[in-house]
Structures are given as C-alpha cells and as structure tokens.
Design an enzyme around this catalytic site. Structure first.
Site, short mmCIF file in Angstrom:
data_model
loop_
_atom_site.label_atom_id
_atom_site.label_comp_id
_atom_site.label_asym_id
_atom_site.label_seq_id
_atom_site.Cartn_x
_atom_site.Cartn_y
_atom_site.Cartn_z
CE LYS A 13 -2.16 -0.89 3.83
NZ LYS A 13 -1.52 -2.16 4.25
NE ARG A 88 -4.14 -1.01 10.38
CZ ARG A 88 -3.13 -0.58 9.63
NH1 ARG A 88 -3.14 0.62 9.11
NH2 ARG A 88 -2.10 -1.36 9.42
NE ARG A 123 7.03 -2.87 6.03
CZ ARG A 123 5.72 -2.70 6.20
NH1 ARG A 123 4.95 -2.42 5.17
NH2 ARG A 123 5.21 -2.84 7.39
NE ARG A 156 6.43 -0.42 9.98
CZ ARG A 156 5.23 -0.46 9.42
NH1 ARG A 156 5.05 0.04 8.21
NH2 ARG A 156 4.22 -1.00 10.05
NE ARG A 167 2.22 -4.97 11.35
CZ ARG A 167 3.34 -4.91 10.63
NH1 ARG A 167 4.42 -5.54 11.04
NH2 ARG A 167 3.36 -4.24 9.51
#
Ligand code: ADP
Ligand code: ZN
Length: 212
Positions: A13, A88, A123, A156, A167
């Site tokens: 996203k 969300r 990531r 992160r 998550r």
C-alpha cells in the site's frame, strides 16, 4: 480523486500509494507514517501508542478518527488524497462517512498471508521521511539510503515475526470487513499484489481505470 487503500500489512500500500500520489498529483496520507512520526517525536499521542503499535494491535478508533479528521481538513486535501492505513475498522469507515468526507474509490490490494511474512522481513523504511523500500523487490539506488531525502533506511520495530502474525490476524478480523462495507456502496475495486513491483503497479492502474 479521493482514494482509500486497503490490504494486509506488507501488501504494498505504501509503495503503490507513492506511485499513485505522483501520478494523480495528490498527497498520500499514511496513518502508519503519522503515528511513527509521533512516536519518534515523543508527542502525547506518540507516547500513548508506542506499545500498541509495537505489539501489532490497533490504536483506539476515537484517537484515529480525530487524527485523520484534522489531517483531511488541511487545504492540500481539497484537490484529492490517498488514504493509506485508514479506515482500518468498520467503526472508522462509518465515522469517515459520517464526517461528510466523500470517498470515490477503495482499492483492495490482495496478497496471500504466506507471502506477507517474507516480504515484511525484507522491508525497510526511511528514518527521516518514511518512504518505503524492500531490499529484495524495491531497492534504493544507494544501499541503506533513501532516494528521496538521503535518510537512513531502517527496519520497523513491528516488522518482527511475532508481531507480524498478530498484525495479520488483526487485519483479517478487524480490517477486512471494511471491504464489504465499501462493496455495498459500489466503490470497491481489487488488484492482486504481485512479486514484481511493476506488475502490481499495472494491476493497480487497471483496477482504477488508469492507463497502464
Ligand atoms: P502495516 O499496514 O504495514 O501494518 P501501517 O504503517 O499502516 O502498517 O500501521 C502500523 C501500525 O499503526 C498498525 O499496526 C496499527 O497499530 C497502527 N495504525 C495505523 N493506522 C491505524 C488505524 N487507522 N487504526 C488503528 N491503528 C492504526
Ligand atoms: Zn527519505
């Protein structure tokens, strides 16, 4: 165009948001980036949400609704915006509708759970501006440095195996129902997130009716 991006963590996203932002000439508003900035700056909100985010849970709806309403009221949003990370939950989606904000399209970026874990571990993100990278599929020009601002690329705190699984669960339980909410309104479109960034980009363009 007022656009909402939906999809599991690591679906792409943030990356597609950046691409669309350039293409459509509107800003991407990422609640994840906003919250991580608040944590970095240790603002009141930042202090309150740090533990929640690092555990992979959701920040309370009222906090998020307040934050996003303030942001959408800024003048730059008048020309359109892309929302990444909000709404969300169904409650957030309803609050957005009730605040009178008109959403034109909701793009769901679909990626299977088994792909997500490997993606999130590769990531990286810019410490300074939050721009997204991936050491396998979306490398910066200079290793470890942001193309846009030269900031350091970091991993992160919530991109660790335990938090990732939580998550994903949270996504399926709390976020995915918003797809049905927007489908009923007739504004949901979907695109498959592929291994290759360019393939995802072209799926997204097709889904939104843009020239590929
Ligand atoms: P990702 O989509 O990769 O999980 P984000 O950067 O969008 O990550 O968000 C990171 C974290 O910030 C979420 O796991 C959640 O804790 C919090 N967060 C972001 N947006 C929202 C929101 N709209 N409602 C509640 N929590 C949110
Ligand atoms: Zn940067």
């Amino acid at each position: 165009m007022n656009l909402v991006l939906v999809g599991p963590p690591g679906a792409g996203k943030g990356t597609q948001g950046e691409i669309l932002s350039k293409r459509l000439g509107v800003d991407t508003i990422s609640t994840g980036v906003m919250l991580r900035t608040a944590i970095k700056e240790q603002t009141e909100i930042g202090k309150n949400v740090e533990k929640i985010i690092n555990a992979g849970n959701l920040v309370p709806d009222d906090v998020m609704v307040e934050l996003i309403k303030e942001r959408l009221a800024k003048p730059d949003c008048a020309k359109g915006f892309i929302l990444d990370g909000f709404p969300r939950t169904t409650a957030q989606a309803v609050a957005l509708t009730e605040s009178g904000v008109k959403i034109d399209k909701v793009l769901s970026l679909e990626v299977d759970d088994d792909k997500i874990v490997e993606r999130l571990s590769s990531r990286r993100e810019c410490r300074k501006c939050g721009a997204p990278y991936n050491v396998i599929s979306n490398k910066p020009e200079i290793e470890g440095k942001c193309d846009k601002c030269g900031g350091d690329l970091i991993q992160r705190a919530d991109d660790n195996p335990e938090t990732i699984q939580n998550r994903l669960n949270v996504y399926h339980e709390q976020t995915e129902p918003i797809k049905a909410y927007y489908e009923k309104k007739g504004i949901l479109v979907t695109a498959q997130g592929e291994e290759k960034l360019e393939d995802t980009t072209s799926n997204v363009a097709k889904a939104l009716g843009l020239e590929v």
